[in-house]
Design a protein around this motif. Structure first.
Motif, PDB file in Angstrom:
ATOM      1  N   THR A   2      -7.947   1.242  -5.128  1.00 23.16           N
ATOM      2  CA  THR A   2      -8.341   2.395  -4.502  1.00 23.16           C
ATOM      3  C   THR A   2      -8.812   3.518  -5.494  1.00 23.16           C
ATOM      4  O   THR A   2      -9.109   4.605  -4.817  1.00 23.16           O
ATOM      5  CB  THR A   2      -7.369   2.681  -3.409  1.00 23.16           C
ATOM      6  N   THR A  56       0.880  -1.129   0.059  1.00 27.94           N
ATOM      7  CA  THR A  56       0.072   0.043  -0.061  1.00 27.94           C
ATOM      8  C   THR A  56       0.991   1.339  -0.217  1.00 27.94           C
ATOM      9  O   THR A  56       2.016   1.118  -0.264  1.00 27.94           O
ATOM     10  CB  THR A  56      -0.844   0.062   1.043  1.00 27.94           C
ATOM     11  N   ILE A  98      -2.713   6.237   1.356  1.00 32.68           N
ATOM     12  CA  ILE A  98      -3.903   5.235   1.673  1.00 32.68           C
ATOM     13  C   ILE A  98      -3.994   5.069   3.208  1.00 32.68           C
ATOM     14  O   ILE A  98      -5.258   5.169   3.612  1.00 32.68           O
ATOM     15  CB  ILE A  98      -3.571   3.685   1.075  1.00 32.68           C
ATOM     16  N   MET A 147     -13.872   1.517  -1.158  1.00 27.63           N
ATOM     17  CA  MET A 147     -12.678   1.785  -1.368  1.00 27.63           C
ATOM     18  C   MET A 147     -12.325   3.216  -2.011  1.00 27.63           C
ATOM     19  O   MET A 147     -11.468   3.705  -2.045  1.00 27.63           O
ATOM     20  CB  MET A 147     -11.847   0.753  -2.012  1.00 27.63           C
ATOM     21  N   ILE A 148     -13.436   3.828  -2.961  1.00 25.87           N
ATOM     22  CA  ILE A 148     -13.358   4.747  -3.703  1.00 25.87           C
ATOM     23  C   ILE A 148     -14.478   6.010  -3.178  1.00 25.87           C
ATOM     24  O   ILE A 148     -14.304   7.112  -3.993  1.00 25.87           O
ATOM     25  CB  ILE A 148     -13.368   4.561  -5.121  1.00 25.87           C
ATOM     26  N   LEU A 195      -8.035   4.143   4.453  1.00 25.39           N
ATOM     27  CA  LEU A 195      -8.660   3.078   3.363  1.00 25.39           C
ATOM     28  C   LEU A 195      -8.191   1.739   3.835  1.00 25.39           C
ATOM     29  O   LEU A 195      -8.889   0.863   3.664  1.00 25.39           O
ATOM     30  CB  LEU A 195      -8.167   3.635   2.096  1.00 25.39           C
ATOM     31  N   VAL A 234      -3.379  -2.761  -1.964  1.00 24.49           N
ATOM     32  CA  VAL A 234      -4.524  -2.028  -1.364  1.00 24.49           C
ATOM     33  C   VAL A 234      -4.001  -0.774  -2.174  1.00 24.49           C
ATOM     34  O   VAL A 234      -3.241   0.136  -1.346  1.00 24.49           O
ATOM     35  CB  VAL A 234      -4.776  -1.816   0.102  1.00 24.49           C
TER      36      VAL A 234
END
Length: 386
Positions: A139, A39, A43, A180-181, A48, A96
């Motif tokens: 994401t 990640t 993030i 996630m968005i 997230l 992620v």
């Protein structure tokens, strides 16, 4: 159109409300002992990572988080994180993040060996073989990296981005959960969404276009054109956001079956030399390149009009339909407040020769363009956006 073509897909794809809960069954069925999570710090700051971690924790597996990755990373920065991954002794990878995070995770999945690294794959991508299964959780709704065998890295020595393509990098699992968005900024949602739009229309008008890629490219284009504005403008438009996720995934599949063209080829120097975000680079070049290509793909653009326009259709000729589509691309980019000139980024006209030389090196993608792009053509296209 090629006489032979193929389609490569991730093993399992989950989408819809609460689809993140599938993390538990994925980790359990693969008997994961230690999970490497790729990640980035952005993030994590946005909170997230907390969403998927809720389900990871329920499995009780050990976790190592690899988050030291900047935006638009160089191959050396990617290699540094891959080395940390190898030291971790993890036995499963979960990514992620956006395109750079997923690309790095995919490279890690084929680079457990010490015999070669990212640098060697720049020129010989087929050296590597898959060593570990991967789960991609994007994401953003734009890069399509979760579906492709591609990884893009910056090469500072060449002031260029280079794509590493190896079929073994296709992910094993993908989860597309709109949560996630949901909090994605309009600016990033817009630029990544236009990246997906570029993937769809480029693959549909590529020399490598075929019946497989056309199915996914057209469906992606339809979903993007009819959802991108709402998905970017309305934070609560969860259905539109999920459709953008699916469209981005479909456009990624189209890349795998076909390939992008001159929009992406000429955008690579903009990211490599000036560090302009990939989606923004594509947005700047999308309309100029589509106008350049229109004479050889007017029929394809007309076909896209017939499929994607759901308001009253007033265009009757292929030329009218083609022009309408390009105008729509232009209107969407303008509505989303994405720059259409390099002057915003301080790119001087004196760099024109450098841009042309760098852009013309991306033959992997220029060869896909239906209209041949000469150095003089590239010069004219870059001059339009300076």
């Amino acid at each position: 159109m090629r006489s032979q073509y193929n389609l490569k897909l991730p093993h399992s794809v989950y989408s819809g409300k609460n689809s993140l809960e599938n993390i538990k069954s994925i980790l359990l069925e693969n008997k994961v002992d230690k999970l490497a999570i790729f990640t980035d710090k952005g993030i994590e700051r946005a909170g997230l990572l907390n969403y998927p971690m809720e389900f990871v924790k329920q499995t009780g597996v050990d976790v190592v988080v690899l988050d030291d990755l900047p935006a638009e990373p160089t191959y050396k920065q990617v290699q540094k994180l891959v080395d940390r991954f190898k030291e971790s002794k993890a036995d499963f990878i979960m990514a992620v993040g956006g395109g750079s995070v997923m690309d790095t995770a995919k490279l890690a999945s084929i680079l457990l060996t010490d015999r070669y690294g990212v640098y060697e794959l720049l020129s010989r991508p087929q050296l590597a073989k898959k060593c570990m299964k991967t789960l991609m959780i994007p994401t953003t709704a734009g890069t399509g990296s979760e579906a492709t065998p591609n990884a893009i890295v910056a090469v500072p020595e060449k002031e260029l981005k280079i794509g590493i393509v190896n079929d073994d990098m296709i992910s094993d699992y993908v989860i597309l959960d709109a949560i996630m968005i949901k909090k994605l900024s309009r600016k990033i949602a817009a630029s990544t969404g236009i990246d997906a739009l570029a993937h769809a229309i480029e693959c549909f008008t590529s020399n490598k276009a075929n019946p497989f890629s056309d199915i996914f490219a057209l469906e992606a284009l339809d979903m993007i054109l009819n959802n991108i504005v709402q998905a970017c403008d309305n934070p609560e438009a969860m259905d539109a956001k999920n459709k953008m996720q699916i469209a981005s995934f479909y456009a990624g599949i189209a890349i795998t079956a076909s390939g992008t063209t001159a929009v992406h080829a000429l955008s690579y120097p903009l990211g490599g030399k000036y560090h302009i975000a990939h989606g923004v680079s594509n947005a700047i070049l999308l309309v100029p390149v589509m106008k350049f290509n229109e004479q050889v793909c007017v029929g394809k653009l007309a076909e896209a009009y017939d499929r994607c326009v759901h308001i009253e259709k007033n265009c009757t000729t292929v030329e009218e339909k083609s022009k309408f589509m390009i105008d729509q691309f232009e209107k969407i980019v303008k509505h989303l407040d994405i720059p259409t000139s390099l002057s915003v980024f301080g790119v001087p006209e004196s760099d024109l020769d450098i841009l042309v030389d760098s852009g013309m090196q991306v033959t992997r993608l220029l060869d896909n363009n239906m209209r041949k792009v000469t150095s003089e053509d590239a010069r004219k296209l870059y001059k339009q956006i300076l």
